[in-house]
Design a protein around this motif. Structure first.
Motif, PDB file in Angstrom:
ATOM      1  N   GLY A   2     -73.461  80.192 -96.735  1.00 25.24           N
ATOM      2  CA  GLY A   2     -74.165  79.112 -96.648  1.00 25.24           C
ATOM      3  C   GLY A   2     -74.710  79.116 -94.950  1.00 25.24           C
ATOM      4  N   GLN A   3     -75.760  78.292 -94.964  1.00 27.64           N
ATOM      5  CA  GLN A   3     -76.293  78.135 -93.382  1.00 27.64           C
ATOM      6  C   GLN A   3     -75.263  77.356 -92.645  1.00 27.64           C
ATOM      7  N   SER A   4     -75.063  77.879 -91.482  1.00 31.89           N
ATOM      8  CA  SER A   4     -74.071  77.349 -90.562  1.00 31.89           C
ATOM      9  C   SER A   4     -74.684  75.976 -90.170  1.00 31.89           C
ATOM     10  N   TYR A   5     -73.416  75.100 -89.903  1.00 36.42           N
ATOM     11  CA  TYR A   5     -73.887  73.596 -89.586  1.00 36.42           C
ATOM     12  C   TYR A   5     -74.461  73.486 -88.201  1.00 36.42           C
ATOM     13  N   ARG A   6     -75.587  72.906 -87.900  1.00 42.80           N
ATOM     14  CA  ARG A   6     -75.989  72.477 -86.625  1.00 42.80           C
ATOM     15  C   ARG A   6     -76.020  71.181 -86.377  1.00 42.80           C
ATOM     16  N   ARG A   7     -75.258  70.883 -85.150  1.00 38.17           N
ATOM     17  CA  ARG A   7     -74.851  69.755 -84.733  1.00 38.17           C
ATOM     18  C   ARG A   7     -75.993  69.199 -83.706  1.00 38.17           C
ATOM     19  N   PHE A   8     -76.519  68.087 -83.888  1.00 36.89           N
ATOM     20  CA  PHE A   8     -77.480  67.642 -82.712  1.00 36.89           C
ATOM     21  C   PHE A   8     -76.724  66.891 -81.722  1.00 36.89           C
ATOM     22  N   GLU A   9     -76.511  67.276 -80.688  1.00 39.22           N
ATOM     23  CA  GLU A   9     -75.930  66.363 -79.526  1.00 39.22           C
ATOM     24  C   GLU A   9     -77.018  65.263 -78.904  1.00 39.22           C
ATOM     25  N   TRP A  10     -76.928  64.270 -78.525  1.00 34.94           N
ATOM     26  CA  TRP A  10     -77.892  63.073 -78.085  1.00 34.94           C
ATOM     27  C   TRP A  10     -77.955  63.437 -76.644  1.00 34.94           C
ATOM     28  N   ASP A  11     -76.788  64.006 -75.954  1.00 32.70           N
ATOM     29  CA  ASP A  11     -76.818  64.044 -74.653  1.00 32.70           C
ATOM     30  C   ASP A  11     -77.831  65.225 -74.148  1.00 32.70           C
ATOM     31  N   ASP A  12     -77.993  66.006 -75.187  1.00 35.24           N
ATOM     32  CA  ASP A  12     -78.820  67.222 -74.688  1.00 35.24           C
ATOM     33  C   ASP A  12     -80.281  67.010 -74.422  1.00 35.24           C
ATOM     34  N   LEU A  13     -80.744  65.595 -75.147  1.00 36.44           N
ATOM     35  CA  LEU A  13     -82.073  65.222 -74.728  1.00 36.44           C
ATOM     36  C   LEU A  13     -82.571  64.959 -73.277  1.00 36.44           C
ATOM     37  N   ARG A  14     -81.286  64.851 -72.486  1.00 34.24           N
ATOM     38  CA  ARG A  14     -81.451  64.472 -71.014  1.00 34.24           C
ATOM     39  C   ARG A  14     -82.062  65.647 -70.265  1.00 34.24           C
ATOM     40  N   PHE A  15     -81.196  66.884 -70.630  1.00 28.30           N
ATOM     41  CA  PHE A  15     -81.544  68.202 -70.244  1.00 28.30           C
ATOM     42  C   PHE A  15     -82.733  68.774 -70.542  1.00 28.30           C
ATOM     43  N   PHE A  16     -83.126  68.217 -71.833  1.00 27.47           N
ATOM     44  CA  PHE A  16     -84.617  68.654 -72.450  1.00 27.47           C
ATOM     45  C   PHE A  16     -85.646  67.727 -71.443  1.00 27.47           C
ATOM     46  N   LEU A  17     -85.484  66.447 -71.162  1.00 25.42           N
ATOM     47  CA  LEU A  17     -86.431  65.743 -70.584  1.00 25.42           C
ATOM     48  C   LEU A  17     -86.571  66.219 -69.136  1.00 25.42           C
ATOM     49  N   GLY A  18     -85.298  66.826 -68.717  1.00 25.15           N
ATOM     50  CA  GLY A  18     -85.118  67.222 -67.080  1.00 25.15           C
ATOM     51  C   GLY A  18     -86.248  68.475 -67.118  1.00 25.15           C
ATOM     52  N   VAL A  19     -86.000  69.526 -67.974  1.00 22.50           N
ATOM     53  CA  VAL A  19     -86.896  70.545 -67.924  1.00 22.50           C
ATOM     54  C   VAL A  19     -88.355  70.422 -68.037  1.00 22.50           C
ATOM     55  N   CYS A  20     -88.628  69.182 -69.144  1.00 18.60           N
ATOM     56  CA  CYS A  20     -90.038  68.778 -69.247  1.00 18.60           C
ATOM     57  C   CYS A  20     -90.714  68.386 -68.140  1.00 18.60           C
ATOM     58  N   ALA A  44     -80.648  75.819 -75.333  1.00 20.57           N
ATOM     59  CA  ALA A  44     -80.512  76.777 -76.396  1.00 20.57           C
ATOM     60  C   ALA A  44     -79.731  75.951 -77.457  1.00 20.57           C
ATOM     61  N   ARG A  45     -78.882  75.258 -77.153  1.00 21.17           N
ATOM     62  CA  ARG A  45     -77.963  74.437 -78.003  1.00 21.17           C
ATOM     63  C   ARG A  45     -78.838  73.347 -79.051  1.00 21.17           C
ATOM     64  N   LEU A  46     -80.019  72.863 -78.329  1.00 16.56           N
ATOM     65  CA  LEU A  46     -80.826  71.894 -78.965  1.00 16.56           C
ATOM     66  C   LEU A  46     -81.822  72.576 -79.708  1.00 16.56           C
ATOM     67  N   GLU A  47     -82.442  73.656 -79.309  1.00 20.75           N
ATOM     68  CA  GLU A  47     -83.282  74.427 -80.066  1.00 20.75           C
ATOM     69  C   GLU A  47     -82.557  75.104 -81.257  1.00 20.75           C
ATOM     70  N   HIS A  48     -81.227  75.308 -81.235  1.00 20.42           N
ATOM     71  CA  HIS A  48     -80.240  75.793 -82.484  1.00 20.42           C
ATOM     72  C   HIS A  48     -80.424  74.837 -83.298  1.00 20.42           C
ATOM     73  N   ALA A  49     -80.028  73.550 -83.043  1.00 19.13           N
ATOM     74  CA  ALA A  49     -79.632  72.386 -83.735  1.00 19.13           C
ATOM     75  C   ALA A  49     -80.805  71.929 -84.529  1.00 19.13           C
ATOM     76  N   LEU A  50     -82.067  71.951 -83.660  1.00 20.50           N
ATOM     77  CA  LEU A  50     -83.299  71.611 -84.592  1.00 20.50           C
ATOM     78  C   LEU A  50     -83.977  72.578 -85.080  1.00 20.50           C
ATOM     79  N   ASN A  51     -83.614  73.995 -84.963  1.00 12.77           N
ATOM     80  CA  ASN A  51     -84.055  75.086 -85.545  1.00 12.77           C
ATOM     81  C   ASN A  51     -85.502  75.261 -85.027  1.00 12.77           C
ATOM     82  N   THR A  52     -85.806  75.087 -83.766  1.00 23.04           N
ATOM     83  CA  THR A  52     -87.195  75.272 -83.312  1.00 23.04           C
ATOM     84  C   THR A  52     -87.196  75.668 -81.957  1.00 23.04           C
ATOM     85  N   LYS A  53     -88.220  76.386 -81.409  1.00 20.97           N
ATOM     86  CA  LYS A  53     -88.489  76.603 -80.040  1.00 20.97           C
ATOM     87  C   LYS A  53     -89.113  75.374 -79.405  1.00 20.97           C
TER      88      LYS A  53
END
Length: 315
Positions: A2-20, A44-53
């Motif tokens: 089956g499809q591997s479980y993707r875990r969404f980490e809220w703290d990754d949003l800080r890093f996402f916003l930092g790059v934005c 990379a972990r956030l993109e994997h969890a959300l399955n999107t670039k």
């Protein structure tokens, strides 16, 4: 399998916003206090969890994809909610701690704010202040800084402002510079001299359309004037740093400017942000005599902001 479980980490949003906000992983890492590899791994972990670039890598830096743009809006809502929780639940009487990022023009940061902030931080060992030479009010709206000191108000964004003071800018020269030249009695004498430097005062370009030396930053001009190499337009609080600088034609060439402190509306109740912004306001008020030239105008005419006020519509 089956499809591997993707875990969404809220703290990754800080890093996402930092790059934005900072466009590169290295700049985001510097702001977040981690190395660039950590930022890349979190994205990379956030993109994997959300399955999107989430980003496109271009010459100008990382640009959010359409999905990244949508996520940024949602992530900023989460960020605002966390800030509101922190502001409401934190003990205002506890010791100040955490990071406060301040953007300010180079001259204000170096000649006025830097030494005073260093002394302020000694009182609060758990407080960390990053002072950045930043001249864009948009940095507050984009969350690149928590506090911005500037000469203009933003036209968009959920920004609140407080007027610090008016200040005088005019021509200054050293005694050695003036001693080797004929007396300056009018603007035409200054123009004919050929050594004038201009610094961010558009009004003077009508008088000197082609200056020999220009600088967007004040500090190089200040050094040139101190060394007796030039005559320059300087803010009075910058010229105040040197006892041997003399105002030139103060009755004919003087400009009135204003300084404001800007905060994002979501941060207005954060204890550490409010404490630092109040400290900046207090220090300016205690030293208003170096900002206001009595020859140019009456300091009592300067209205300052007793409290922060919103000055643009939310976007």
């Amino acid at each position: 399998m089956g499809q591997s479980y993707r875990r969404f980490e809220w703290d990754d949003l800080r890093f996402f916003l930092g790059v934005c906000r900072h466009k590169t992983v290295s700049a985001a890492g510097q702001q977040l206090g981690v190395d660039h590899a950590t930022v890349s791994r979190r994205i990379a972990r956030l993109e994997h969890a959300l399955n999107t670039k989430l980003f496109e890598h271009r010459q100008t830096g990382f640009v959010p994809t359409p999905a990244g743009t949508r996520l940024r809006r949602m992530a900023e809502v989460v960020e605002a909610s966390i800030s509101a929780c922190e502001a409401e639940l934190s003990d205002a009487d506890s010791a100040l701690e955490g990071v406060v990022r301040i953007g300010a023009p180079d001259c204000f940061a170096a000649c006025f704010l830097g030494p005073r902030l260093a002394a302020f931080c000694k009182r609060y060992p758990k407080l960390h202040v990053d002072l950045l030479a930043n001249t864009s009010p948009s940095s507050v709206a984009q969350r690149e800084v928590d506090i911005f000191v500037g000469t203009s108000l933003p036209i968009e964004g959920r920004i609140i402002s407080r007027k610090l003071t008016d200040y005088h800018a005019g021509l200054f020269a050293s005694q050695s510079y003036l001693g080797g030249r004929a007396p300056i009695g009018s603007v035409s004498d200054v123009v004919s001299d050929g050594y004038i430097c201009i610094c961010g005062v558009d009004d003077l370009f009508a008088l000197v359309p082609r200056p020999q030396f220009r600088s967007a930053n004040v500090l190089p001009l200040l050094q040139a004037v101190r060394d007796g190499e030039a005559i320059a337009v300087l803010p009075s609080y910058v010229a105040h740093q040197s006892d041997d600088l003399i105002p030139v034609l103060p009755a004919q060439i003087n400009f009135r400017r204003s300084l404001y402190v800007l905060l994002h509306e979501d941060n207005k109740n954060l204890t550490r942000v409010r404490a630092v912004s109040d400290f900046i306001f207090s220090e300016v008020q205690k030293n208003r005599s170096i900002f206001l030239s009595e020859q140019a105008f009456d300091p009592s005419e300067c209205d300052v902001g007793d409290e922060f006020a919103a000055n643009s519509s939310p976007v």
